[in-house]
Design a protein around this motif. Structure first.
Motif, PDB file in Angstrom:
ATOM      1  N   TYR A   1       0.812  -1.223   0.000  1.00 16.01           N
ATOM      2  CA  TYR A   1       0.000   0.000   0.000  1.00 16.01           C
ATOM      3  C   TYR A   1       0.846   1.275   0.000  1.00 16.01           C
ATOM      4  N   ALA A   2       2.176   1.099  -0.145  1.00 16.46           N
ATOM      5  CA  ALA A   2       3.045   2.281  -0.230  1.00 16.46           C
ATOM      6  C   ALA A   2       2.698   3.042  -1.504  1.00 16.46           C
ATOM      7  N   ASN A   3       2.835   4.360  -1.461  1.00 20.58           N
ATOM      8  CA  ASN A   3       2.478   5.172  -2.633  1.00 20.58           C
ATOM      9  C   ASN A   3       3.233   4.706  -3.877  1.00 20.58           C
ATOM     10  N   SER A   4       4.518   4.355  -3.690  1.00 23.86           N
ATOM     11  CA  SER A   4       5.326   3.948  -4.848  1.00 23.86           C
ATOM     12  C   SER A   4       4.748   2.687  -5.489  1.00 23.86           C
TER      13      SER A   4
ATOM     14  N   VAL B   1       1.441   1.769  -5.313  1.00 23.28           N
ATOM     15  CA  VAL B   1       0.107   2.089  -5.861  1.00 23.28           C
ATOM     16  C   VAL B   1       0.230   2.816  -7.197  1.00 23.28           C
ATOM     17  N   MET B   2       1.256   3.670  -7.308  1.00 24.00           N
ATOM     18  CA  MET B   2       1.343   4.564  -8.471  1.00 24.00           C
ATOM     19  C   MET B   2       2.131   3.968  -9.639  1.00 24.00           C
TER      20      MET B   2
ATOM     21  N   ASP C   1       0.162  14.033  -8.566  1.00 24.83           N
ATOM     22  CA  ASP C   1       0.667  14.823  -7.431  1.00 24.83           C
ATOM     23  C   ASP C   1       1.132  16.220  -7.851  1.00 24.83           C
TER      24      ASP C   1
ATOM     25  N   ASP D   1      -5.779  18.336  -5.610  1.00 24.35           N
ATOM     26  CA  ASP D   1      -5.415  17.876  -4.265  1.00 24.35           C
ATOM     27  C   ASP D   1      -6.249  18.618  -3.214  1.00 24.35           C
TER      28      ASP D   1
ATOM     29  N   LYS E   1      -4.738   4.510   2.350  1.00 27.06           N
ATOM     30  CA  LYS E   1      -4.856   5.946   2.031  1.00 27.06           C
ATOM     31  C   LYS E   1      -4.354   6.298   0.618  1.00 27.06           C
ATOM     32  N   HIS E   2      -3.177   5.814   0.251  1.00 34.65           N
ATOM     33  CA  HIS E   2      -2.630   6.186  -1.069  1.00 34.65           C
ATOM     34  C   HIS E   2      -3.466   5.586  -2.201  1.00 34.65           C
ATOM     35  N   LEU E   3      -3.963   4.379  -1.966  1.00 37.61           N
ATOM     36  CA  LEU E   3      -4.828   3.755  -2.970  1.00 37.61           C
ATOM     37  C   LEU E   3      -6.113   4.574  -3.119  1.00 37.61           C
TER      38      LEU E   3
ATOM     39  N   ALA F   1      -5.461   7.850  -4.905  1.00 39.61           N
ATOM     40  CA  ALA F   1      -5.229   7.638  -6.350  1.00 39.61           C
ATOM     41  C   ALA F   1      -6.564   7.390  -7.054  1.00 39.61           C
TER      42      ALA F   1
END
Ligand code: HEM
Length: 493
Positions: free
Chosen positions: A132-135, A137-138, A332, A338, A429-431, A434
């Motif tokens: 689930y880290a932003n890196s 997910v993205m 981002d 945002d 959260k990051h998912l 996104a």
């Protein structure tokens, strides 16, 4: 004989009341502000829980009594940063969760969300966190899957031209919940994610989870297990029990059989087979599906409803201008987008309610109030976001621009409680961000949304569920009007 004498009965009753009053008045919580009735009984609070308006009841108490309020004999609610930091961030993950979370166990197992103690929680989180880290997910097919589902959502919403489309979840209708379901199952199981935006069976399955009306039934099972056991036949007639057989079957089968891609949660769980058995794996995945549908779906629904109002016309236009000026910018690098998402989550937090925790042994001072061990303490996002006027002035107004002001930025971000805070804050959260940003970008680069004439503020009023909230009438009809044909062309699927 003696025991049936009215004098003796009256004396016993009087003595019982005297002991109760004495103990209540001598309790360290006696001086905590709040209605006197809260010191003696939690019945009023429970009444509001069953009536789906606990959040607004607590908000009203905070407005009357201030940032620290006793809401039940053993329960205190707070709104300040000092309290939030102590309860949810001290020692990394804050205080331990209460048995309220037993209501969410799955297949008889505790998941990361329902684990009460810190040690077990930290162990489980170490296994899951990296997916689930932003890196993660993205990247690559993780974000490509979200983009694809966003285009499917728009295709469904605009298939009938200018006719209004229900962006909320109702049986067999296109829904933000279907989008959220397809995105979260993509992240869990790709290539075995659901297609509830296009497939009727998957949509039915999603609907069982999202339109679950079991919260009163589950509350009774929690507060009065014996009554629930004895009277379940009658209770089930009035208040539905939770029944989600389709998704349970899907998760059990998929988590056993699927060959999952490296970015998925399932691939991670496979690497860690020594730590979790098949049932744990299925329970954890099902929990994430449940956590990821209503939250993201309702958050988007309330936000798109607000953006569609005549009072938000300038905001929608400014968002459209930013998105159309930078069609290829990474998510981002779109500051107004945002700001819109943050303001949506501030005004309409999908989990607006108290997140209950126990005061640890020895007791603690929280926001200047000493409380003994085992007192239930909490903050609720709805009040944290509205009752800190120095950080969020004119908090009742939907104003994304407040997030663009560098002054006070750190204060605003630390009081943003929609995803909670500290080590037990939302892992998805990051998912979720996104998903929200992708769908808003696709929608508002090409369309203007307006509310259908049949919709009203009342139908969109917040109705509490067990922990999340949803629009009272469970529908949100919006028109999608193309800005121009060139912008729509890129979204056709
Ligand atoms: C806008 C969308 C979302 C919001 C507002 C939200 C909010 C929250 C909040 C407030 C908590 C803390 C709950 C508590 O302490 O009782 C939480 C925890 C959690 N959320 Fe989310 N969530 C969202 C989306 C998601 C998604 C997409 C997932 C999917 C993976 C997810 C998975 C979880 C999990 C597994 C936890 C438990 C974390 C832990 O105990 O360490 N959430 N979420």
């Amino acid at each position: 004989m003696l025991l049936t004498s009215p004098t003796v009965v009256a004396s016993i009753a009087l003595l019982t009341v005297a002991v109760l009053v004495y103990r209540t008045v001598k309790s360290p919580l006696w001086k905590v502000p709040g209605p006197t009735v809260s010191a003696f009984t939690s019945l009023i609070l429970k009444w509001h829980e069953l009536g789906a308006d606990r959040t607004l009841y607590i908000q009203a108490l905070h407005l009357q009594y201030g940032p620290v309020v006793r809401i039940a004999p053993n329960e205190v609610s707070f709104t300040s940063w000092a309290a939030l930091k102590e309860i949810y961030c001290s020692g990394g993950s804050g205080y331990e969760k209460t048995e309220f979370y037993d209501l969410f166990t799955i297949f008889g197992r505790r998941t990361m969300f329902t684990t009460l103690g810190k040690t077990d929680h930290a162990k489980r989180k170490r296994i899951l966190a990296d997916r689930y880290a932003n890196s993660n997910v993205m990247r690559g097919s993780a974000i490509a899957g979200i983009q694809e589902r966003s285009k499917r959502f728009i295709a469904r919403c605009t298939a009938g031209g200018l006719a209004a489309h229900d962006v909320f979840c109702r049986a067999y209708q296109v829904a933000l919940h279907a989008y959220a379901c397809d995105c979260v199952t993509h992240h869990l199981f790709h290539p075995e994610g659901t297609d509830s935006l296009r497939d009727v069976h998957d949509e039915e399955m999603m609907h069982q989870v999202a339109a679950d009306d079991s919260f009163q039934n589950r509350l009774v099972s929690f507060y009065a297990p014996t009554l629930h056991r004895l009277a379940s036949g009658i209770l089930n007639f009035w208040w539905k029990p939770r029944e989600t057989p389709l998704v349970e079957q899907y998760v059990q089968q998929t988590s056993k059989q699927a060959e999952a891609e490296p970015f998925t949660l399932l691939s991670r769980l496979r690497e860690k087979t020594g730590d979790l058995d098949e049932v744990d794996t299925a329970a954890e995945c099902l929990d994430h599906i449940a956590a990821g549908i209503d939250t993201t779906g309702d958050g988007l629904c309330f936000l798109m409803w607000e953006l569609s109002q005549p009072r938000s016309r300038d905001i929608q236009q400014r968002l459209q201008a930013e998105l159309r000026a930078s069609p290829d910018a990474p998510l981002d690098q779109l500051p107004y987008l945002d700001a819109v998402v943050l303001e949506g989550l501030r005004c309409f937090p999908p989990i607006p309610m108290s997140l209950p925790r126990y005061v640890p042994s020895g007791g603690r001072v929280i926001d200047g109030t000493w409380l003994p061990a085992k007192t239930i303490v909490s903050c609720q996002a709805y009040s944290v976001h509205r009752l800190n006027p120095s950080v969020f002035p004119a908090a009742h107004i939907f104003n994304p621009s407040r997030w663009l002001d560098e002054d006070g930025d750190a204060d605003r971000r630390r009081l943003m409680f929609a995803f909670s805070n500290g080590g037990r804050g939302c892992i998805g959260k990051h998912l979720a961000l996104a998903e929200m940003k992708t769908l808003l970008r696709d929608t508002y680069s090409a369309y203007t949304t307006t509310p259908h004439a049949s919709m009203s503020e009342e139908s969109m009023a917040m109705a509490d569920q067990l922990i999340s909230s949803r629009p009272r009438d469970q529908k949100c009809l919006l028109h999608f009007e193309p800005l121009d044909s060139s912008s729509v062309a890129g979204l056709e699927h």
